[in-house]
Design a protein around this motif. Structure first.
Motif, PDB file in Angstrom:
ATOM      1  N   ASP A  96      11.051  -1.336  -6.770  1.00  0.00           N
ATOM      2  CA  ASP A  96      10.232  -1.932  -7.819  1.00  0.00           C
ATOM      3  C   ASP A  96      10.843  -1.736  -9.201  1.00  0.00           C
ATOM      4  O   ASP A  96      10.838  -2.648 -10.027  1.00  0.00           O
ATOM      5  N   ASP A 100      13.268  -5.215  -8.920  1.00  0.00           N
ATOM      6  CA  ASP A 100      12.272  -6.089  -9.558  1.00  0.00           C
ATOM      7  C   ASP A 100      12.128  -5.865 -11.060  1.00  0.00           C
ATOM      8  O   ASP A 100      11.848  -6.803 -11.798  1.00  0.00           O
ATOM      9  N   PHE A 136       2.156   5.028  -9.105  1.00  0.00           N
ATOM     10  CA  PHE A 136       3.543   5.021  -9.562  1.00  0.00           C
ATOM     11  C   PHE A 136       4.232   6.227  -8.928  1.00  0.00           C
ATOM     12  O   PHE A 136       3.918   7.377  -9.230  1.00  0.00           O
ATOM     13  N   THR A 169       1.682   1.138  -3.687  1.00  0.00           N
ATOM     14  CA  THR A 169       2.551   1.993  -4.492  1.00  0.00           C
ATOM     15  C   THR A 169       3.551   1.159  -5.285  1.00  0.00           C
ATOM     16  O   THR A 169       3.912   0.045  -4.888  1.00  0.00           O
ATOM     17  N   PHE A 170       4.008   1.720  -6.386  1.00  0.00           N
ATOM     18  CA  PHE A 170       5.046   1.118  -7.229  1.00  0.00           C
ATOM     19  C   PHE A 170       6.176   2.134  -7.258  1.00  0.00           C
ATOM     20  O   PHE A 170       6.012   3.248  -7.767  1.00  0.00           O
ATOM     21  N   VAL A 195      -1.633   0.593 -12.602  1.00  0.00           N
ATOM     22  CA  VAL A 195      -1.300   1.845 -11.922  1.00  0.00           C
ATOM     23  C   VAL A 195      -2.295   2.925 -12.325  1.00  0.00           C
ATOM     24  O   VAL A 195      -2.988   2.813 -13.340  1.00  0.00           O
ATOM     25  N   SER A 212       9.644   3.726  -8.288  1.00  0.00           N
ATOM     26  CA  SER A 212      10.689   3.846  -9.311  1.00  0.00           C
ATOM     27  C   SER A 212      11.743   4.830  -8.813  1.00  0.00           C
ATOM     28  O   SER A 212      11.411   5.930  -8.376  1.00  0.00           O
ATOM     29  N   VAL A 272       1.074  -5.121 -13.677  1.00  0.00           N
ATOM     30  CA  VAL A 272       0.893  -4.115 -12.625  1.00  0.00           C
ATOM     31  C   VAL A 272      -0.042  -3.013 -13.124  1.00  0.00           C
ATOM     32  O   VAL A 272       0.248  -2.347 -14.120  1.00  0.00           O
ATOM     33  N   ASP A 296       2.127  -1.653  -0.277  1.00  0.00           N
ATOM     34  CA  ASP A 296       1.571  -2.475  -1.358  1.00  0.00           C
ATOM     35  C   ASP A 296       0.666  -1.683  -2.298  1.00  0.00           C
ATOM     36  O   ASP A 296       0.224  -2.208  -3.321  1.00  0.00           O
ATOM     37  N   ALA A 331       6.592  -5.795 -15.991  1.00  0.00           N
ATOM     38  CA  ALA A 331       5.613  -5.229 -15.049  1.00  0.00           C
ATOM     39  C   ALA A 331       4.247  -5.054 -15.700  1.00  0.00           C
ATOM     40  O   ALA A 331       3.409  -4.299 -15.201  1.00  0.00           O
ATOM     41  N   LYS A 346      -2.103   0.590  -8.102  1.00  0.00           N
ATOM     42  CA  LYS A 346      -0.948   1.171  -7.416  1.00  0.00           C
ATOM     43  C   LYS A 346      -0.656   2.586  -7.936  1.00  0.00           C
ATOM     44  O   LYS A 346      -0.905   2.883  -9.103  1.00  0.00           O
TER      45      LYS A 346
END
Length: 339
Positions: free
Chosen positions: A131, A161, A58, A91-92, A18, A94, A16, A89, A13, A56
């Motif tokens: 994600d 992912d 997290f 946000t990520f 954040v 977990s 990405v 889209d 990642a 994004k």
């Protein structure tokens, strides 16, 4: 309010971007009384809306984040994305899982990890990709390599992912990363929780290119200065049983809060922002993860990532931490910490 500070995640990642401060969603549903949806939603949106374009937020939730260890948290998250699809889209997501159903006992067996990941996706109802998945604790009874390989299989099937780890040691992080690139590792870090194990994980993660998600940077709320006595914590709140909040430790620990509050006032910031900024200063790869169920608090927390601490500030904070190390263990039961 606009937030400037951003960073990137690690491993698979690493592309990405954040916000430098993440948002924990646990207490939205693990509070004695679950927080109303719209209040939760506004708190989530507040952090996302403050970020620069292309960045994004997290978000961290859990399969078992409820008093009865059910999927209440996941269901709330699904309702948020159903109501606000424009935030998918931005946000990520977990999610922690990997425990025996109805318990907090880790179960890293391939069968249980499959059950956990499939249940998470079922409860998200297709509103948002999973994600990042993390086993909440390292199972001492299953070889870690076997657990990571099981997650790789689920990833290859398109059911998640990225792979993360939680409450692991530097050694287990290294072992997990040898099987498959770890995107993020979650450990507790704050001005009253920064011991040798945490330092080792942070250093190893930097070496391996793994992001560190530093949960409870505010000491479960204690470091905000809002909790001045045990009675300030609602009945039924799990923090009431935590050793550091007990009467014989409370006075000593609150002296640390007083000292940090004085430093924060001198910088015209809140004690929460000071704690978040200090955690953020531990490395570009270290991402503070405070929890919040209020939009105003989310904005305040996120702004902590923009606070720049001078070398003198950090030295002063470190002297407070060193002189008044917090008394009491992190939890009543610590069997699975630093797995």
């Amino acid at each position: 309010m606009s937030i400037r500070a951003t960073t990137s995640l690690g491993g698979t990642a690493s592309n990405v971007t954040v916000g430098k401060v993440a948002h924990g969603l646990m207490m939205m549903t693990w509070a004695p009384e679950p927080v109303p949806d719209e209040q939760c939603f506004e708190a989530i949106k507040a952090g996302v809306d403050a970020l620069p374009p292309g960045t994004k937020m997290f978000l961290n939730g859990g399969e078992f984040y409820a008093h009865d260890l059910t999927t209440t948290n996941l269901e709330m998250i699904a309702r948020f994305f159903e109501k606000y699809p424009d935030y998918v889209d931005k946000t990520f997501l977990s999610i922690k899982g990997g425990v025996k159903p109805g318990t907090l006992v880790p179960d890293g067996s391939p069968a249980n990890l499959r059950r956990s990941v499939e249940l998470i996706n079922e409860k998200l109802r297709g509103t948002k990709r999973l994600d990042l998945f993390q086993s909440a604790r390292v199972d001492p009874n299953i070889p870690l390599e076997e657990s990571i390989r099981a997650l790789v299989e689920l990833k290859n099937e398109g059911k998640l992912d990225h792979i993360g780890m939680s409450e692991c040691s530097a050694d287990t992080l290294r072992r997990g990363n040898a099987v498959h690139s770890i995107a993020a590792v979650e450990i507790e870090v704050s001005p009253w929780e920064y011991g040798e194990e945490a330092r080792k994980v942070i250093a190893t993660a930097e070496e391996l290119g793994v992001a560190v998600i530093a949960y409870s940077p505010l000491g479960h709320g204690f470091l905000t200065g809002q909790i001045k006595r045990l009675e300030d914590i609602p009945e039924g709140d799990f923090r009431r049983s935590m050793p550091r909040f007990q009467e014989d430790n409370f006075k000593h620990n609150f002296a640390i809060v007083d000292a940090l509050t004085a430093i924060a006032r001198s910088k015209n910031i809140t004690s929460a922002q000071l704690s978040i900024a200090w955690v953020a200063s531990l490395g570009k790869h270290v991402i503070p993860l405070p929890g919040s169920s209020h939009a105003k608090r989310t904005r305040e927390n996120c702004a902590g990532g923009d606070v720049e601490l001078s070398t003198e500030d950090i030295t002063e904070i470190n002297s407070v931490i060193g002189a008044g190390a917090a008394r009491g263990g992190r939890y009543t039961h610590e069997a699975y910490l630093w797995g």
